[in-house]
Design an enzyme around this catalytic site. Structure first.
Site, PDB file in Angstrom:
ATOM      1  N   ASP A  84      58.546  65.548  46.651  1.00 52.55           N
ATOM      2  CA  ASP A  84      59.941  65.523  47.073  1.00 52.55           C
ATOM      3  C   ASP A  84      60.268  66.799  47.843  1.00 52.55           C
ATOM      4  OD1 ASP A  84      62.860  64.319  46.426  1.00 52.55           O
ATOM      5  OD2 ASP A  84      62.913  66.503  46.261  1.00 52.55           O
ATOM      6  N   LYS A 119      65.202  64.428  52.443  1.00 51.34           N
ATOM      7  CA  LYS A 119      66.641  64.198  52.359  1.00 51.34           C
ATOM      8  C   LYS A 119      67.372  64.702  53.598  1.00 51.34           C
ATOM      9  CE  LYS A 119      66.190  65.321  47.458  1.00 51.34           C
ATOM     10  NZ  LYS A 119      65.100  66.282  47.572  1.00 51.34           N
TER      11      LYS A 119
END
Length: 354
Positions: A84, A119
């Site tokens: 991530d 993101k």
């Protein structure tokens, strides 16, 4: 005679594998890559399933480093598949370099073996900025697509330099409809296989879903035994949205973290009785809720320890004790609250889910 560069690459691979074979020979090491035992969860997009344990890369102050890259390489070696990152973390490039080196070293056979999440930062949370932002992320990573792309926070900021915390005067309301439509287009054209959100409350998810053609596959939120998110998890389950936990150990030492998880007496008592660490008890609890998790550590022993939660279970009594822990959100997100902004109180930002 072999090309010097090719020969050098072979030597690097040999030395790396020799070093790893020594490190992995310790009695505490388990080769999860060979065991293939990290479960995966299907997403509503129907695309690549998401491994339930992933490695986070957010280091505050946000900065890239060689240590980060080497830790990611080690994580791939011992079986991590989910990584991530985010545009604001400044960790996309080291992650991309680690993936390229893992391929070169033969630690993975193809990029397809990994699940990569990034993101969209608030400065780019506008309909016409989403695709360029994602294309920049892919360039940083050296990849052709993401497995999951998330809206990082339910706010926009005036376009400009990425920074956290930002100037509160730069925070503006997000146009959920146009921003999400651009996210949907990124999925349709194959720049990302799945799309989702992060830090969205039930109310904000309802607002987004009211105009969405493709529902978010994931909502990544703070979750741990001291902030169990029962209401949000029930809402997401009803809508087919998978919940993924960040800071499952509390995120101690970060602006968005708390040390209360690792200091929790209930968790300490269970850990001592079971011969586990507090971290393992907390992660196992998250796993038993049907939630995936992202754990940030660059320490090799802890990276291995985090995977050792899959072959045992908490008892009903232990689950009951954890369920009675007083609840408190670790990160109130005051950085996004201001008198002149779209959210004037913490309660308004989280829609009273505090």
């Amino acid at each position: 005679m072999e090309d010097t560069h090719v020969l050098g690459s072979k030597i690097v691979r040999i030395l790396y594998k020799e070093r790893m074979s020594v490190e992995c020979g310790s009695e505490n090491y388990r080769d999860y890559r060979k065991m293939g035992c990290i479960p995966e969860v299907g997403l509503s997009s129907g695309k690549r399933s998401m491994p339930v344990i992933g490695m986070g890369t957010a280091v505050y102050p946000f900065t890239r480093s060689e240590t980060m890259k080497l830790a990611i390489l080690h994580a791939i070696q011992i079986g991590y598949k989910h990584f991530d990152t985010a545009a604001v973390y400044d960790s996309e490039q080291p992650l991309g370099e680690a993936i390229a080196e893992a391929l070169q070293l033969g630690l993975i056979n193809s990029r397809e073996e990994l699940f990569i999440t990034s993101k969209l930062w608030c400065n780019d949370a506008y309909g016409d900025c989403v695709r360029p932002a994602l294309e920049k992320t892919l360039k940083n990573l050296g990849l052709e697509y993401l497995d999951l792309y998330l809206i990082h926070w339910p706010v926009s900021m005036k376009p400009g330099e990425y920074k956290f915390p930002s100037d509160k005067g730069d925070i503006v309301p997000m146009d959920f409809k146009s921003t999400w439509a651009a996210m949907e287009e990124c999925q349709r054209v194959g720049l990302t296989r799945s799309i989702g959100v992060s830090n969205f409350s039930c109310k904000k998810l309802t607002q987004l879903l009211s105009t969405a053609d493709i529902p978010p596959a994931v909502n990544q939120v703070e979750m741990h035994p001291l902030w169990q998110q029962k209401k949000l998890r029930e809402f997401c389950a009803a809508k087919g949205i998978h919940v993924s936990a960040y800071s499952p150990l509390g995120g101690k030492g970060t602006p968005w973290g708390t040390g209360q998880v690792m200091d929790c007496t209930v968790l300490k008592d269970i850990a001592q009785a079971r011969g586990k660490t507090v971290a393992q008890v907390s992660l196992r609890w998250v796993y038993e809720q049907g939630v995936s998790m992202l754990v940030k550590s660059f320490n090799k022993e802890r990276l291995n320890e985090n995977l050792q939660i899959l072959d045992w279970s908490l008892s009903k009594e232990e689950l009951h004790l954890i369920g009675q822990i007083p609840q408190r959100r670790g990160y109130p997100a005051m950085e996004f609250v201001s008198d002149g902004g779209p959210y004037k109180t913490v309660e308004e930002f989280w829609d009273d889910e505090i």
